[in-house]
Design an enzyme around this catalytic site. Structure first.
Site, short mmCIF file in Angstrom:
data_model
loop_
_atom_site.label_atom_id
_atom_site.label_comp_id
_atom_site.label_asym_id
_atom_site.label_seq_id
_atom_site.Cartn_x
_atom_site.Cartn_y
_atom_site.Cartn_z
N HIS A 1 11.77 40.58 46.26
CA HIS A 1 11.00 41.38 47.23
C HIS A 1 11.86 41.53 48.49
O HIS A 1 12.95 42.09 48.44
CB HIS A 1 9.67 40.65 47.46
CG HIS A 1 8.66 41.36 48.30
ND1 HIS A 1 8.78 42.66 48.70
CD2 HIS A 1 7.48 40.93 48.83
CE1 HIS A 1 7.72 43.00 49.42
NE2 HIS A 1 6.91 41.96 49.52
N HIS B 1 12.39 49.36 40.95
CA HIS B 1 11.16 49.19 41.71
C HIS B 1 10.00 49.26 40.74
O HIS B 1 10.03 50.02 39.78
CB HIS B 1 11.02 50.30 42.76
CG HIS B 1 10.08 49.93 43.85
ND1 HIS B 1 8.72 50.10 43.75
CD2 HIS B 1 10.30 49.36 45.06
CE1 HIS B 1 8.15 49.67 44.85
NE2 HIS B 1 9.08 49.19 45.65
N ASP C 1 16.21 48.31 49.96
CA ASP C 1 17.02 47.13 50.28
C ASP C 1 18.49 47.31 49.94
O ASP C 1 19.32 46.52 50.40
CB ASP C 1 16.47 45.90 49.54
CG ASP C 1 15.16 45.45 50.14
OD1 ASP C 1 15.07 45.42 51.36
OD2 ASP C 1 14.22 45.17 49.37
N1 CMC Z 1 19.05 45.40 37.45
C1 CMC Z 1 19.14 45.49 36.11
N2 CMC Z 1 18.10 45.75 35.29
C2 CMC Z 1 16.91 45.91 35.89
C3 CMC Z 1 16.75 45.82 37.29
C4 CMC Z 1 17.88 45.56 38.07
N3 CMC Z 1 17.81 45.46 39.40
N4 CMC Z 1 15.45 46.03 37.58
C5 CMC Z 1 14.83 46.24 36.43
N5 CMC Z 1 15.71 46.17 35.40
C6 CMC Z 1 15.44 46.39 33.98
C7 CMC Z 1 14.63 45.25 33.40
O1 CMC Z 1 15.47 44.24 32.90
C8 CMC Z 1 13.86 45.95 32.32
O2 CMC Z 1 14.74 46.18 31.23
P1 CMC Z 1 14.22 46.00 29.71
O3 CMC Z 1 13.10 46.98 29.57
O4 CMC Z 1 15.40 46.28 28.86
O5 CMC Z 1 13.75 44.58 29.61
C9 CMC Z 1 13.57 47.32 32.91
O6 CMC Z 1 14.61 47.56 33.87
C10 CMC Z 1 12.21 47.43 33.57
O7 CMC Z 1 12.18 46.51 34.68
P2 CMC Z 1 11.03 45.49 34.97
O8 CMC Z 1 11.60 44.11 35.04
O9 CMC Z 1 9.87 45.71 34.07
O10 CMC Z 1 10.64 45.93 36.44
P3 CMC Z 1 9.59 45.24 37.37
O11 CMC Z 1 8.69 46.32 37.85
O12 CMC Z 1 8.93 44.07 36.73
O13 CMC Z 1 10.47 44.68 38.57
C11 CMC Z 1 11.83 44.66 40.52
C12 CMC Z 1 10.73 45.39 39.73
C13 CMC Z 1 11.98 45.32 41.89
C14 CMC Z 1 11.40 43.20 40.71
C15 CMC Z 1 13.14 44.73 39.71
O14 CMC Z 1 13.53 46.08 39.56
C16 CMC Z 1 14.25 43.93 40.35
O15 CMC Z 1 14.37 42.73 40.09
N6 CMC Z 1 15.12 44.60 41.21
C17 CMC Z 1 16.13 43.87 41.96
C18 CMC Z 1 15.50 43.19 43.18
C19 CMC Z 1 15.19 44.19 44.28
O16 CMC Z 1 15.99 45.04 44.63
N7 CMC Z 1 13.98 44.05 44.87
C20 CMC Z 1 13.57 44.88 46.01
C21 CMC Z 1 12.47 45.81 45.64
S1 CMC Z 1 12.22 47.11 46.87
C22 CMC Z 1 11.72 46.34 48.33
C23 CMC Z 1 10.42 45.65 48.22
O17 CMC Z 1 9.41 46.27 47.96
O18 CMC Z 1 10.43 44.44 48.45
#
Ligand code: CMC
Length: 524
Positions: free
Chosen positions: A326, A365, A421
């Protein structure tokens, strides 16, 4: 602006039919705002089947499982609207009950983030988020003066900040500081004053409303003060009293950077932050002020739902925001870019991400599936900041990573785009903030979103319901207690099934050796 249009005459059956194939029974549920109440499913009951365990509680109604809240609406809100598929973010969305065919403009009633970032100011946007409309001149000056008036803090707080270790993370300080702040204001504590202290405002109790707003002024006003104190203690500088006659973000920069009356730049209040940096921070604060039901605002509401004082709820929000998934992502992005080192290492890094050995911070996201509209605004702000601070060499690596990821099938197919971010950390770095201070720069503006959500919940006409989710229990059924002497071998085998064996510090080892040698001596 904000006027509800009449309900359309168009008739449609807004309901959903569900057939339970276990029993053959059919149920109908009303669809409202394209949602159905999860409690509807509780009425769908069946006798336990051959594969059901007693813990499945089949006869007591169907449960809705949603690990990670992927599709659960926990509240009705009119604060922020996000259309994740189209990369849209609007503050104070007003729901309008008309058909698109007759009033195509009717669904565009929130203020687009692009307009607010270009034309508004952080405190004006704060007013909008909390009170629901852009303020008049006198409303804005009342709100601004209340917030800034509440900036100073009791001098006792200095002792609180000095009690932290020299290398304490600023988020550890800020999280506890909000909780500490609550201890000053017994009149804001429902445990002391009665549990309807704030909720009676929904029934028109003006004193309760005033009390609530007083705490809101305090939390927004003191957010910069606490954040600056967490910063200055690390720099070994004395604390400063918030200045007068400055905007919210100018005052924040002043509190961070003002040195002493003898300092040439800081002579009393003559110290003025650079206007480009103050303006950039103001825009960043607008972009970060709210983002509907993200992890931290949900945490604030979850905590607030058991009716503690609002300072405790905001402290819980700080803890949630701090995680690298986050608000800690801005810090994680810079650590990632530093570890990549140079553009030539980007392909190898992306390969490691695809093998799930590394994390691409600042991408992806839960809601935005095409682009994060804040990221475009922030790119522009970054250029303006770099023009006065100089260009950060990490930007080359960031650009190479950004361009390569956006062309790569792995990221494209998963709809992973840069989020806010990805860029904000680069701006904070260029502005000279230490990396571990980045999440603090996210918390300060987000306090506004949190208190707006908290206030909206307290004012809910149907009252506040405690947020108490359910679980699907998959553990063992009843089993009988076995006395210790009758238990044979390891009780369970597998990862995490028993306490870890850990390395002890040198001091513990010395103490154990001393105890052992004592025993040896006593045997002699
Ligand atoms: N790098 C590589 N792969 C990713 C990433 C990433 N940053 N984010 C998602 N994926 C992949 C994930 O592994 C999954 O792949 P598969 O379907 O093959 O298993 C697919 O994309 C769908 O992702 P998800 O895990 O279901 O996405 P989520 O909605 O649960 O998580 C998130 C959202 C923001 C936690 C995640 O994208 C992440 O960890 N991003 C990096 C951390 C980040 O930048 N966070 C800041 C968010 S914006 C500011 C805020 O609101 O705080």
């Amino acid at each position: 602006m904000g006027k509800l249009l009449p309900t359309p005459a168009l008739k449609r059956d807004d309901s959903l039919n569900v057939k339970d194939n276990r029993t053959g029974k059919e149920y109908t549920v009303q669809v409202t705002h394209n949602s159905i109440p999860a409690t509807f499913f509780k009425g769908i009951r069946a006798p336990a089947g051959p594969n059901d365990r007693p813990e499945d509680e089949t006869e007591r109604g169907l449960r809705v499982a949603d690990k990670g809240f992927l599709n659960t609406a926990v509240i009705e809100s009119s604060i922020t609207y996000i259309d994740g598929d189209n990369g849209v973010l609007r503050y104070r969305y007003v729901r309008v009950y008309v058909t698109v065919a007759t009033h195509p403009e009717a669904y565009r009633r929130g203020y687009p983030i692009e307009q607010l970032a270009a034309r508004s100011s952080f405190l004006e946007v704060s007013y909008l988020l909390i009170y629901g409309a852009l303020p008049s001149g006198s409303q804005l000056s009342h709100f601004t003066s209340e917030v800034l008036l509440h900036g100073p803090i009791h001098s006792d707080a200095e002792g609180f900040f000095r009690s932290f270790r020299y290398d304490a993370h600023p988020m550890a300080m800020l999280t506890s500081a909000f909780s500490y702040l609550g201890s000053y204001y017994g009149e804001a504590n429902p445990s002391l004053q009665g549990q309807d202290l704030f909720t009676k405002a929904a029934k028109g109790d003006a004193t309760a409303l005033q009390n609530m707003d007083r705490q809101i002024f305090r939390m927004i006003g003191k957010a910069t003060t606490l954040a600056a104190m967490a910063y200055r203690i690390r720099q070994g500088r004395d604390f400063v009293v918030p200045p007068t006659g400055m905007s919210y973000t100018e005052s924040f920069l002043y509190q961070l950077d003002h040195l002493s009356p003898t300092d040439q730049l800081s002579g009393l209040q003559s110290y003025k932050p650079h206007p480009v940096l103050a303006k950039a921070l103001d825009i960043l604060f607008i972009l970060h002020a709210d983002h509907e039901m993200n992890a931290s605002s949900t945490t604030v509401l979850q905590t607030g739902s058991s009716l503690p004082d609002p300072f405790s709820a905001v402290a819980a929000g700080c803890a949630s925001l701090y995680g690298p998934l986050h608000g800690g992502a801005n810090e994680a992005v810079i650590r990632m870019l530093l570890s990549i080192g140079s553009p030539k290492n980007v392909p190898a890094f992306l390969e490691a991400v695809k093998k799930r050995e590394k994390v691409l911070s600042g991408f992806g996201h839960r809601v935005y599936k095409t682009s994060d509209p804040r990221s475009f605004i922030i790119r522009k702000v970054a250029d303006e900041v770099f023009a006065v601070t100089g260009r950060d060499p990490l930007l080359d690596t960031a650009m190479a990573l950004h361009d390569a990821a956006l062309k790569d099938e792995y990221f494209v197919s998963r709809k992973l785009a840069p989020n806010v971010d990805f860029w904000s950390g680069l701006i904070y770095r260029a502005m000279g903030f230490p990396m571990d201070f980045f999440p603090v720069l996210f918390v300060v503006p987000r306090v506004v979103g949190w208190v707006a959500h908290w206030r909206q919940m307290m004012l809910s006409p149907s009252g506040v319901k405690i947020w108490r989710p359910r679980q699907v229990y998959v553990g063992p059924s009843t089993r009988d207690y076995v006395p210790l002497e009758e238990r044979k071998g390891a009780a369970q085998v597998g990862i995490g099934m028993e306490p870890s064996v850990i390395e002890h510090s040198g001091m513990t080892k010395r103490r154990k050796l001393a105890e052992a040698s004592d025993k040896v001596r006593s045997k002699l």
